[in-house]
Design a protein around this motif. Structure first.
Motif, PDB file in Angstrom:
ATOM      1  N   GLU A   1      10.861  -1.135 -41.108  1.00 44.16           N
ATOM      2  CA  GLU A   1       9.877  -1.152 -40.026  1.00 44.16           C
ATOM      3  C   GLU A   1       9.035  -2.416 -40.152  1.00 44.16           C
ATOM      4  OE1 GLU A   1       6.590   1.678 -37.888  1.00 44.16           O
ATOM      5  OE2 GLU A   1       6.784   1.827 -40.055  1.00 44.16           O
ATOM      6  N   ASP A   2       8.991  -3.181 -39.083  1.00 39.41           N
ATOM      7  CA  ASP A   2       8.172  -4.387 -39.029  1.00 39.41           C
ATOM      8  C   ASP A   2       6.967  -4.110 -38.139  1.00 39.41           C
ATOM      9  OD1 ASP A   2      10.028  -5.857 -40.548  1.00 39.41           O
ATOM     10  OD2 ASP A   2      11.214  -6.292 -38.756  1.00 39.41           O
ATOM     11  N   VAL A   3       5.788  -4.555 -38.583  1.00 43.77           N
ATOM     12  CA  VAL A   3       4.557  -4.359 -37.825  1.00 43.77           C
ATOM     13  C   VAL A   3       3.932  -5.725 -37.564  1.00 43.77           C
ATOM     14  CG1 VAL A   3       2.283  -3.273 -37.813  1.00 43.77           C
ATOM     15  CG2 VAL A   3       4.200  -2.116 -38.923  1.00 43.77           C
TER      16      VAL A   3
ATOM     17  N   LYS B   1       0.571  -7.427 -35.625  1.00 47.95           N
ATOM     18  CA  LYS B   1      -0.714  -7.162 -34.982  1.00 47.95           C
ATOM     19  C   LYS B   1      -0.903  -8.112 -33.807  1.00 47.95           C
ATOM     20  CE  LYS B   1      -2.730  -5.564 -39.226  1.00 47.95           C
ATOM     21  NZ  LYS B   1      -3.322  -4.316 -39.305  1.00 47.95           N
TER      22      LYS B   1
ATOM     23  N   GLU C   1      -0.988  -2.794 -32.259  1.00 46.28           N
ATOM     24  CA  GLU C   1       0.127  -3.103 -33.144  1.00 46.28           C
ATOM     25  C   GLU C   1       1.455  -2.920 -32.420  1.00 46.28           C
ATOM     26  OE1 GLU C   1      -0.269  -0.546 -36.529  1.00 46.28           O
ATOM     27  OE2 GLU C   1      -1.426  -2.035 -37.620  1.00 46.28           O
TER      28      GLU C   1
ATOM     29  N   LYS D   1       5.247  -2.254 -33.332  1.00 50.40           N
ATOM     30  CA  LYS D   1       6.077  -1.803 -34.447  1.00 50.40           C
ATOM     31  C   LYS D   1       7.525  -1.759 -33.991  1.00 50.40           C
ATOM     32  CE  LYS D   1       2.437   1.211 -36.190  1.00 50.40           C
ATOM     33  NZ  LYS D   1       2.093   2.602 -36.505  1.00 50.40           N
ATOM     34  N   GLU D   2       8.409  -2.246 -34.852  1.00 50.17           N
ATOM     35  CA  GLU D   2       9.835  -2.202 -34.560  1.00 50.17           C
ATOM     36  C   GLU D   2      10.579  -1.744 -35.803  1.00 50.17           C
ATOM     37  OE1 GLU D   2      12.812  -5.023 -32.231  1.00 50.17           O
ATOM     38  OE2 GLU D   2      12.216  -5.873 -34.160  1.00 50.17           O
ATOM     39  N   THR D   3      11.481  -0.813 -35.603  1.00 52.39           N
ATOM     40  CA  THR D   3      12.308  -0.318 -36.686  1.00 52.39           C
ATOM     41  C   THR D   3      13.753  -0.737 -36.434  1.00 52.39           C
ATOM     42  OG1 THR D   3      10.883   1.568 -37.090  1.00 52.39           O
ATOM     43  CG2 THR D   3      13.126   1.744 -37.885  1.00 52.39           C
TER      44      THR D   3
ATOM     45  N   SER E   1      11.304   0.435 -30.865  1.00 51.33           N
ATOM     46  CA  SER E   1       9.936  -0.067 -30.974  1.00 51.33           C
ATOM     47  C   SER E   1       8.961   0.933 -30.363  1.00 51.33           C
ATOM     48  CB  SER E   1       9.790  -1.427 -30.294  1.00 51.33           C
ATOM     49  OG  SER E   1       9.830  -1.285 -28.900  1.00 51.33           O
ATOM     50  N   ASN E   2       7.718   0.837 -30.787  1.00 47.82           N
ATOM     51  CA  ASN E   2       6.712   1.766 -30.303  1.00 47.82           C
ATOM     52  C   ASN E   2       6.318   1.484 -28.856  1.00 47.82           C
ATOM     53  OD1 ASN E   2       5.322  -0.622 -30.963  1.00 47.82           O
ATOM     54  ND2 ASN E   2       3.465   0.483 -31.490  1.00 47.82           N
TER      55      ASN E   2
ATOM     56  N   TYR F   1       8.288   7.462 -31.132  1.00 50.80           N
ATOM     57  CA  TYR F   1       8.607   6.464 -32.154  1.00 50.80           C
ATOM     58  C   TYR F   1       8.022   6.858 -33.517  1.00 50.80           C
ATOM     59  CZ  TYR F   1       8.500   2.136 -34.795  1.00 50.80           C
ATOM     60  OH  TYR F   1       8.632   1.201 -35.777  1.00 50.80           O
ATOM     61  N   ASP F   2       6.747   7.247 -33.540  1.00 53.22           N
ATOM     62  CA  ASP F   2       6.087   7.580 -34.809  1.00 53.22           C
ATOM     63  C   ASP F   2       6.751   8.768 -35.501  1.00 53.22           C
ATOM     64  OD1 ASP F   2       4.219   5.501 -34.622  1.00 53.22           O
ATOM     65  OD2 ASP F   2       2.906   6.726 -33.353  1.00 53.22           O
TER      66      ASP F   2
END
Length: 148
Positions: free
Chosen positions: A97-99, A101, A106, A108-110, A123-124, A130-131
């Motif tokens: 997971e990359d975050v 800012k 934020e 976020k991509e997994t 991605s969120n 996603y979470d």
């Protein structure tokens, strides 16, 4: 069972953008064929507009996927190609997971790696639930997490 789908507002915004870009492409093409004013500018802008439209269309079509997580499996369905991937968590080679800012919050991509260099990106901003999906991966596939 966790079901992660594309967000409607993201698909809608990309669709509106595509309509505008394809519309401008056809207006440029029509203007190119009818009048000779600014011929070189139109000749350059027309294929550039088409390339942009096709790249965004490809991104939109490739990003539409439905991910179901449960029973130690990930089921990925691509509605455009009508293909399915049934992936046991044990076959996941790694995930990360990359975050990033940003001003709006934020991003976020997994990325989930499976098989030989096959990757699923979520991605969120583009996917619902996603979470919950990342929490599920943290619980069930913690060993495959890259960097941790």
């Amino acid at each position: 069972m966790i079901v992660s789908k594309p967000r409607i507002n993201t698909v809608f915004a990309l669709s509106i953008f595509l309509v505008l870009v394809f519309g401008s492409f056809f207006l440029l093409l029509d203007s190119l064929l009818k009048s000779e004013s600014f011929f070189i500018v139109k000749l350059i802008l027309t294929p550039v507009t088409l390339v942009i439209a096709l790249l965004v269309l490809g991104k939109l079509l490739a990003a539409i996927k439905i991910v179901k997580a449960g029973n130690n499996r990930l089921n990925i369905f691509f509605p455009i190609s009508r293909s399915r991937i049934d992936l046991p968590l044990s076959e996941i080679r790694g995930w990360r997971e990359d975050v990033v800012k940003t001003k709006q919050g934020e991003f976020k991509e997994t990325k989930i790696l499976y098989g030989k260099k096959k990757v699923i990106k979520l991605s969120n901003k583009e996917n619902t639930e996603y979470d919950k999906l990342v929490k599920y991966l943290n619980q069930k596939a913690k060993k495959q997490k890259a960097g941790g």
